[in-house]
Design an enzyme around this catalytic site. Sequence first.
Site, PDB file in Angstrom:
ATOM      1  N   ASP A   1      -3.353   5.948 -29.791  1.00 47.00           N
ATOM      2  CA  ASP A   1      -3.489   7.303 -29.284  1.00 47.00           C
ATOM      3  C   ASP A   1      -4.119   7.201 -27.892  1.00 47.00           C
ATOM      4  O   ASP A   1      -4.675   6.161 -27.531  1.00 47.00           O
ATOM      5  CB  ASP A   1      -4.373   8.101 -30.252  1.00 47.00           C
ATOM      6  CG  ASP A   1      -4.725   9.467 -29.733  1.00 47.00           C
ATOM      7  OD1 ASP A   1      -3.799  10.229 -29.402  1.00 47.00           O
ATOM      8  OD2 ASP A   1      -5.929   9.776 -29.650  1.00 47.00           O
TER       9      ASP A   1
ATOM     10  N   ASP B   1      -8.366   8.440 -32.916  1.00 48.69           N
ATOM     11  CA  ASP B   1      -9.732   8.960 -33.055  1.00 48.69           C
ATOM     12  C   ASP B   1      -9.813  10.246 -33.865  1.00 48.69           C
ATOM     13  O   ASP B   1     -10.902  10.804 -34.007  1.00 48.69           O
ATOM     14  CB  ASP B   1     -10.329   9.240 -31.670  1.00 48.69           C
ATOM     15  CG  ASP B   1      -9.710  10.476 -31.028  1.00 48.69           C
ATOM     16  OD1 ASP B   1      -8.468  10.511 -30.863  1.00 48.69           O
ATOM     17  OD2 ASP B   1     -10.459  11.413 -30.712  1.00 48.69           O
TER      18      ASP B   1
END
Length: 217
Positions: A8, A161
């Site tokens: 990400d 995250d």
Amino acid sequence: MKTGILFDLDGTLLDTLEDLWNAVNYALEQFGCPARTLEEVRAFVGNGAGLLIQRALPGGKNDPDWQAVLAVFRAYYDAHCRERTRPYPGILEMLAVLRAQYPLAVVSNKPDSAVKQLCRVYFGDIFARGEDGDCPRKPAPDMLYQAMEALGAERCIYVGDSEVDVETARNAEMPCLSVLWGFRDVRCLEQAGAKHFCRLPIELPAAIAKMEEAYGK
């Protein structure tokens, strides 16, 4: 078997929060809407620009101007996405270690133009793709599959995250490594079903090696 590492972007590799916050509030201001706090925007990000703006608007998805606000946000963010954005401490060193062992890619729900711009500046020629309308955004697994194909990898580990990243990895049937320096705390991630955590970028290569060993069993 060739293993790829998919990352990400926001909250994982780059601290983009202040630039996103500024762009959201600029767009809201143009339409006479109240500003949002930094912590509100932190909670709103993760599902793409459209949902970010819907969450920021007082009327939510029922606001008749939300698409116009989104257009202003996109244009402003594209022009200002590097003002306060930086890699988290230790990220560049960590990526250098991983590049010697694995093919790497970035997969983000951020608009594709911003993803490619930021990755080119900070990470060079890493494969990067963002939201551009030709593929369902995360938590659908499609973007991860496209990145895996581009890397020529037979399996991948996904690093993120947020709860969206945990769900995305689950949908793609990939193991997920959740980092704790980003936009969500450990409690949120555990509630989403996260099982593997990393507290510092310097610890990430060892954590990935451990997961890869278990992956092969």
